[in-house]
Design an enzyme around this catalytic site. Structure first.
Site: not given
Length: 518
Positions: A42-44, A54, A81, A83, A110, A116, A118-119, A154, A185
């Site tokens: 996980s990138g987060l 992130d 992940d 990104d 993504e 980027k 974080n979503s 993604r 997502h």
């Protein structure tokens, strides 16, 4: 089988694939042991573990290092992940080659602009043009060296607020560009947008979902709606933050750790997760020897014997005899266990202690009765004895004397003349446990080869079946009665009884003398 091949097999089988986030190998092993099908690098989680947002602050090399360590730690596949691919199509090709070489099973890219955000962070969520992102996907597929690596596209259209039609349009373009799966997502609390996407998706390309915020729906329900993979992306990190925060607060509040010890993992669990049992096996096979050295275990003595609390001195004597693995099956709340002694589950008698030990130990086992203290030199001789069963026998008093009522008298096959004893070429053996004609007495310690320990377990099992309490001396008597050959290591000094308060007082005084510590 590679992780990528395992992941392909998971996509080919019926049912959903459930993977969960991790940011270090320990988390990956916990995920594997829990039963998840794979691990999400996980990138987060990785960014949070480094204390940075992130937002593409960490470099590809830093994130690759983590993903590689996860893949090396577990057998289940690891999906990374990645990104927005760390740049343009050139960067994506380099990324794919590096991640594939590291053993990562799949990569997720993504369709956001680099760098980027974080979503789940409000604000800037910029999407890359479809054509540009399709170029990245084609580059990713061209760069992989085997057909197994899974490339996941993604889709962030719902995150960016561009709507369902745009999400579907992008998903269809990414599938046509060669993506092995698409990830839809969303960040609302309702699963309806994702369910709507699944209902309208009519491509054969599998769909991945991440129910971080719409967590009321089950993985089974998502699978029934058409999702193939469900990612629980950051729950290990979040659970850890809560647990660690509560633990730290408790320690500061209580000024000690007693209140939380039963709620945190014991060190044995940590060592197990680190792979220590396998390392010990390798050490025994390749380095020599820890498992080929003798182990020593202190077992309960006479039930009437008072507590001696001389385990630290006994442990030191064992180490002087080059016996490094020291354990005790004798403890209570008042007993101090030295740091270098392994505390085994407390047993009521020697029978219980013997039956609780690992019977697959390949080297010698030295057992010491807790109602005796034995010095290092006799223990070294005992451990070196080559027979299957060997006991220390004190022959200093000679035959024909009246012995203590709590002694185990032994008759030997060695010859006594004028206070001197001579055994055969192979040394002396114990013939029988007897009274007045005994040549010596059991001096509190015995050693067993793997075969000898098997014989000891057999007589212990008979005691257990008869519900009979036994000391080590009783078990040795059973071995003799059963016809086993017992070798005698004859000594004239170097041990003390610890069976009465007077014994313990004398032993404590003797062991406190300066010469005993030289």
């Amino acid at each position: 089988m590679t992780g990528a091949r395992r992941l392909r097999d998971l996509f080919a089988r019926p049912g959903s694939i459930r993977i969960i986030g991790a940011h270090n190998p320990l988390g990956a092993r916990l995920a594997e042991r829990a039963g998840f099908d794979g691990v999400w690098s996980s990138g987060l989680e990785v960014s949070a573990s480094q204390g940075v947002p992130d937002t593409d602050i960490l470099t590809m090399s830093e994130l690759l290092s983590t993903a590689s360590s996860l893949a090396a730690a577990v057998d289940v596949p690891v999906v990374a992940d990645c990104d927005a691919g760390y740049g343009n199509a050139h960067n994506v090709m380099n990324m794919v080659r590096r991640y594939e070489a590291a053993g990562v099973a799949g990569v997720s890219i993504e369709d956001k602009c680099f760098p980027k955000v974080n979503s789940f962070i409000p604000g800037r969520q910029e999407l890359a043009p479809i054509a540009e992102f399709c170029g990245k996907l084609r580059a990713a597929k061209a760069a992989q060296t085997t057909p197994d690596l899974v490339v996941i596209a993604r889709i962030e259209a719902l995150i960016a607020g561009w709507g369902m039609d745009e999400a579907l349009r992008r998903g269809e373009a990414y599938a046509a560009a060669g993506a092995d799966a698409v990830l839809i997502h969303a960040k609302g609390s309702s699963p309806e947008p994702v369910l709507s996407f699944l209902e309208r998706w009519d491509f054969p390309t599998p769909v991945v979902v991440v129910p971080t915020t719409y967590h009321t729906i089950t993985a089974t329900e998502l699978a029934e709606a058409g999702a193939k993979m469900v990612i629980y992306a950051n729950h290990g990190l979040r659970a850890g933050i809560t647990a660690v925060s509560e633990t730290f607060a408790s320690i500061l509040r209580d000024d000690r750790t007693t209140g939380i010890e039963d709620r945190i993992a014991p060190l044995t669990t940590v060592f197990d997760l680190q792979g220590m049992p396998l390392q010990q096996q390798h050490e025994a096979e390749y380095i020599t020897p820890y498992m080929s050295r003798a182990r020593a275990v202190v077992v309960p003595g006479l039930a009437t014997a008072p507590r001696a609390d001389l385990l630290e001195e006994q442990s030191a004597a064992l180490r002087r005899a080059d016996i490094e693995s020291v354990s005790t099956a004798v403890s209570d709340d008042r007993t101090h266990t030295p740091q270098d002694v392994t505390l085994l589950p407390s047993q009521a008698d020697a029978t219980g202690a013997v039956l609780a030990l690992d019977d697959a130990y390949s080297s010698r086992t030295v057992l010491l009765s807790a109602d005796a203290f034995v010095e290092g030199d006799p223990l070294r001789r005992l451990a070196a004895a080559g027979s299957d069963i060997a006991v220390l026998v004190d022959v200093s008093a000679g035959p024909g004397i009246e012995r203590r009522a709590d002694a185990l008298p032994l008759v030997l096959d060695s010859v006594a003349r004028d206070g001197r004893r001579i055994g055969g070429a192979a040394g002396s053996n114990v013939l029988v446990a007897a009274g007045a004609e005994a040549d010596g007495e059991f001096a509190g310690a015995a050693a067993f080869s793997a075969a000898g320990f098997t014989a000891l377990r057999e007589v212990a099992e008979k005691r257990r079946a008869n519900d009979s309490v036994a000391t080590l001396a009783d078990l040795l008597g059973d071995l003799l009665a059963a016809g086993h050959r017992v070798h005698a290591v004859e000594i004239g000094s170097g041990w003390l009884e610890l069976r009465t308060p007077e014994d313990i007082s004398r032993a404590t005084e003797l062991l406190a003398a300066p010469e005993c510590h030289q």
